[in-house]
Design a protein around this motif. Structure first.
Motif: not given
Length: 94
Positions: A51-56, A81-91
């Motif tokens: 959701v909105d760049g956050v992977a839960y 995850v954030t290194e591999q996928i720039p669209e993800i800002k946080r986990v």
């Protein structure tokens, strides 16, 4: 008089759904990179929502109750995850 058909075809998936599926696939691939190390310690990680760049994610097994799971989540899982996928800002833990 004939009914006018919408311009999109019935079997066509909206672009946003396809993009979300692609993002989810890429996050799963990134999690697969770290999953063996987590499994060695008796745990696992499962992707929940994005959701909105956050992977839960759900920390499972030994990781669910381990006091170091926050460190694993931030220093390991989130970093990869954030290194591999720039669209993800946080986990975050779900």
């Amino acid at each position: 008089m004939q009914e006018s058909k919408p311009e999109t075809q019935q079997n066509q998936v909206p672009a946003s759904v396809g993009a979300q599926e692609d993002l989810r696939r890429r996050v799963e691939e990134a999690l697969d990179m770290i999953r063996p190390a987590i499994e060695m310690d008796g745990g696992n990680v499962e992707l929940g929502e994005i959701v909105d760049g956050v992977a839960y994610v759900h920390m499972q097994g030994a990781c669910g109750s381990c006091p170091s799971s926050t460190m694993t989540l931030k220093a390991g899982i989130e970093r990869i995850v954030t290194e591999q996928i720039p669209e993800i800002k946080r986990v975050e833990a779900a």
